[in-house]
Design a protein around this motif. Structure first.
Motif, PDB file in Angstrom:
ATOM      1  N   ILE A   1     -15.357 -68.026  -6.416  1.00  0.00           N
ATOM      2  CA  ILE A   1     -15.115 -68.222  -4.980  1.00  0.00           C
ATOM      3  C   ILE A   1     -13.922 -69.157  -4.780  1.00  0.00           C
ATOM      4  N   VAL A   2     -13.879 -70.241  -5.537  1.00  0.00           N
ATOM      5  CA  VAL A   2     -12.768 -71.192  -5.402  1.00  0.00           C
ATOM      6  C   VAL A   2     -11.453 -70.513  -5.764  1.00  0.00           C
ATOM      7  N   TRP A   3     -11.427 -69.789  -6.863  1.00  0.00           N
ATOM      8  CA  TRP A   3     -10.217 -69.084  -7.303  1.00  0.00           C
ATOM      9  C   TRP A   3      -9.708 -68.147  -6.207  1.00  0.00           C
ATOM     10  N   LYS A   4     -10.596 -67.330  -5.665  1.00  0.00           N
ATOM     11  CA  LYS A   4     -10.176 -66.346  -4.644  1.00  0.00           C
ATOM     12  C   LYS A   4      -9.739 -67.011  -3.344  1.00  0.00           C
ATOM     13  N   THR A   5     -10.192 -68.227  -3.101  1.00  0.00           N
ATOM     14  CA  THR A   5      -9.739 -68.955  -1.919  1.00  0.00           C
ATOM     15  C   THR A   5      -8.294 -69.410  -2.098  1.00  0.00           C
ATOM     16  N   PHE A   6      -7.912 -69.754  -3.321  1.00  0.00           N
ATOM     17  CA  PHE A   6      -6.537 -70.168  -3.608  1.00  0.00           C
ATOM     18  C   PHE A   6      -5.622 -68.991  -3.931  1.00  0.00           C
ATOM     19  N   ILE A   7      -6.103 -68.028  -4.699  1.00  0.00           N
ATOM     20  CA  ILE A   7      -5.261 -66.955  -5.233  1.00  0.00           C
ATOM     21  C   ILE A   7      -5.636 -65.658  -4.544  1.00  0.00           C
ATOM     22  N   ASN A   8      -4.884 -65.334  -3.491  1.00  0.00           N
ATOM     23  CA  ASN A   8      -5.120 -64.102  -2.737  1.00  0.00           C
ATOM     24  C   ASN A   8      -3.863 -63.799  -1.921  1.00  0.00           C
ATOM     25  N   PRO A   9      -3.679 -62.562  -1.485  1.00  0.00           N
ATOM     26  CA  PRO A   9      -2.433 -62.202  -0.787  1.00  0.00           C
ATOM     27  C   PRO A   9      -2.144 -63.021   0.472  1.00  0.00           C
ATOM     28  N   ASN A  10      -3.172 -63.535   1.141  1.00  0.00           N
ATOM     29  CA  ASN A  10      -2.973 -64.302   2.373  1.00  0.00           C
ATOM     30  C   ASN A  10      -2.896 -65.802   2.147  1.00  0.00           C
ATOM     31  N   GLY A  11      -2.892 -66.215   0.892  1.00  0.00           N
ATOM     32  CA  GLY A  11      -2.707 -67.626   0.585  1.00  0.00           C
ATOM     33  C   GLY A  11      -3.796 -68.512   1.142  1.00  0.00           C
ATOM     34  N   TRP A  12      -3.394 -69.621   1.710  1.00  0.00           N
ATOM     35  CA  TRP A  12      -4.319 -70.674   2.108  1.00  0.00           C
ATOM     36  C   TRP A  12      -4.610 -70.694   3.606  1.00  0.00           C
ATOM     37  N   ASP A  13      -4.382 -69.576   4.269  1.00  0.00           N
ATOM     38  CA  ASP A  13      -4.820 -69.428   5.652  1.00  0.00           C
ATOM     39  C   ASP A  13      -6.321 -69.133   5.592  1.00  0.00           C
ATOM     40  N   PRO A  14      -7.155 -69.600   6.472  1.00  0.00           N
ATOM     41  CA  PRO A  14      -6.901 -70.361   7.684  1.00  0.00           C
ATOM     42  C   PRO A  14      -7.005 -71.870   7.513  1.00  0.00           C
ATOM     43  N   TRP A  15      -7.338 -72.366   6.343  1.00  0.00           N
ATOM     44  CA  TRP A  15      -7.733 -73.760   6.177  1.00  0.00           C
ATOM     45  C   TRP A  15      -6.589 -74.727   5.922  1.00  0.00           C
ATOM     46  N   PHE A  16      -5.337 -74.241   5.622  1.00  0.00           N
ATOM     47  CA  PHE A  16      -4.251 -75.170   5.332  1.00  0.00           C
ATOM     48  C   PHE A  16      -2.882 -74.683   5.809  1.00  0.00           C
ATOM     49  N   THR A  17      -2.583 -73.419   5.639  1.00  0.00           N
ATOM     50  CA  THR A  17      -1.258 -72.900   5.994  1.00  0.00           C
ATOM     51  C   THR A  17      -1.352 -71.968   7.195  1.00  0.00           C
ATOM     52  N   ASP A  18      -0.190 -71.549   7.674  1.00  0.00           N
ATOM     53  CA  ASP A  18      -0.113 -70.669   8.853  1.00  0.00           C
ATOM     54  C   ASP A  18       0.839 -69.507   8.551  1.00  0.00           C
ATOM     55  N   GLY A  19       0.310 -68.481   7.910  1.00  0.00           N
ATOM     56  CA  GLY A  19       1.146 -67.330   7.598  1.00  0.00           C
ATOM     57  C   GLY A  19       1.635 -67.317   6.164  1.00  0.00           C
ATOM     58  N   MET A  20       0.913 -68.001   5.268  1.00  0.00           N
ATOM     59  CA  MET A  20       1.287 -67.987   3.852  1.00  0.00           C
ATOM     60  C   MET A  20       1.022 -66.600   3.272  1.00  0.00           C
ATOM     61  N   LYS A  21       1.912 -66.166   2.397  1.00  0.00           N
ATOM     62  CA  LYS A  21       1.751 -64.883   1.708  1.00  0.00           C
ATOM     63  C   LYS A  21       2.033 -65.112   0.232  1.00  0.00           C
ATOM     64  N   MET A  22       1.337 -64.373  -0.629  1.00  0.00           N
ATOM     65  CA  MET A  22       1.645 -64.463  -2.050  1.00  0.00           C
ATOM     66  C   MET A  22       1.434 -63.123  -2.721  1.00  0.00           C
ATOM     67  N   GLU A  23       2.321 -62.846  -3.659  1.00  0.00           N
ATOM     68  CA  GLU A  23       2.165 -61.697  -4.543  1.00  0.00           C
ATOM     69  C   GLU A  23       1.360 -62.203  -5.731  1.00  0.00           C
TER      70      GLU A  23
ATOM     71  N   LYS B   1     -18.550 -76.701   3.720  1.00  0.00           N
ATOM     72  CA  LYS B   1     -19.142 -76.893   5.059  1.00  0.00           C
ATOM     73  C   LYS B   1     -18.734 -75.818   6.063  1.00  0.00           C
ATOM     74  N   GLN B   2     -17.875 -74.869   5.642  1.00  0.00           N
ATOM     75  CA  GLN B   2     -17.356 -73.828   6.517  1.00  0.00           C
ATOM     76  C   GLN B   2     -16.665 -74.400   7.755  1.00  0.00           C
ATOM     77  N   LEU B   3     -15.961 -75.524   7.546  1.00  0.00           N
ATOM     78  CA  LEU B   3     -15.236 -76.181   8.628  1.00  0.00           C
ATOM     79  C   LEU B   3     -13.743 -76.093   8.394  1.00  0.00           C
ATOM     80  N   VAL B   4     -13.000 -75.839   9.471  1.00  0.00           N
ATOM     81  CA  VAL B   4     -11.545 -75.905   9.453  1.00  0.00           C
ATOM     82  C   VAL B   4     -11.179 -77.150  10.255  1.00  0.00           C
ATOM     83  N   LEU B   5     -10.540 -78.112   9.598  1.00  0.00           N
ATOM     84  CA  LEU B   5     -10.260 -79.392  10.231  1.00  0.00           C
ATOM     85  C   LEU B   5      -8.885 -79.483  10.886  1.00  0.00           C
ATOM     86  N   ILE B   6      -8.103 -78.424  10.807  1.00  0.00           N
ATOM     87  CA  ILE B   6      -6.782 -78.467  11.441  1.00  0.00           C
ATOM     88  C   ILE B   6      -6.727 -77.504  12.607  1.00  0.00           C
TER      89      ILE B   6
END
Length: 147
Positions: free
Chosen positions: A19-41, A142-147
């Motif tokens: 779960i942790v890996w897929k939260t960091f490593i995925n095509p949409n990056g770190w949205d919604p919890w840290f970035t706004d429109g991050m993309k990754m190959e 906690k399923q919380l977004v703090l930003i």
């Protein structure tokens, strides 16, 4: 170049490594919890596009990166923080399962600066990594977004 020792940041997240890996490593990056429109190959040599708005008082901040090594559920190594003379930050993120319950995430960042006047680059990265780890921990546990 100014020689700065690598910075290390470690956090325990009470979620399985998959779960942790897929939260960091995925095509949409770190949205919604840290970035706004991050993309990754999601592949070695893959491009990364970072974008922030919420954490930068409404100013759009963008940057690029590239994945060097991707070892599923264990390691992600990448360059980012692009300057005129190339990337300034070499990052190694490692993921260590703690049984089936949780995951240790370690971020090692080696920032390259030309001289003392560029030290704010390293300070900004240090602040950002600590903030990012707190935000992902809160999001996953906690399923919380703090930003």
């Amino acid at each position: 170049m100014l020689e700065i020792p690598p910075m290390e940041f470690i956090e325990y997240i009470n979620k399985p490594v998959e779960i942790v890996w897929k939260t960091f490593i995925n095509p949409n990056g770190w949205d919604p919890w840290f970035t706004d429109g991050m993309k990754m190959e999601v592949e070695e040599g893959g491009r990364i596009f970072f974008r922030w708005v919420r954490l930068t008082q409404g100013e759009t901040v963008e940057d690029k990166g590239v994945t060097i090594t991707l070892e599923p559920y264990k390691k992600w190594e990448f360059w980012w923080y692009e300057y005129e003379d190339g990337f300034r930050s070499h990052v190694l993120m490692t993921f260590q399962a703690d049984g089936e319950k949780g995951t240790w995430v370690k971020v090692q960042d080696r920032v390259f600066t030309a001289d003392f006047s560029e030290l704010p680059i390293a300070f900004g990265c240090a602040y950002g990594w600590g903030q990012m780890l707190l935000l992902v921990k809160t999001y996953l546990e906690k399923q919380l977004v703090l930003i």
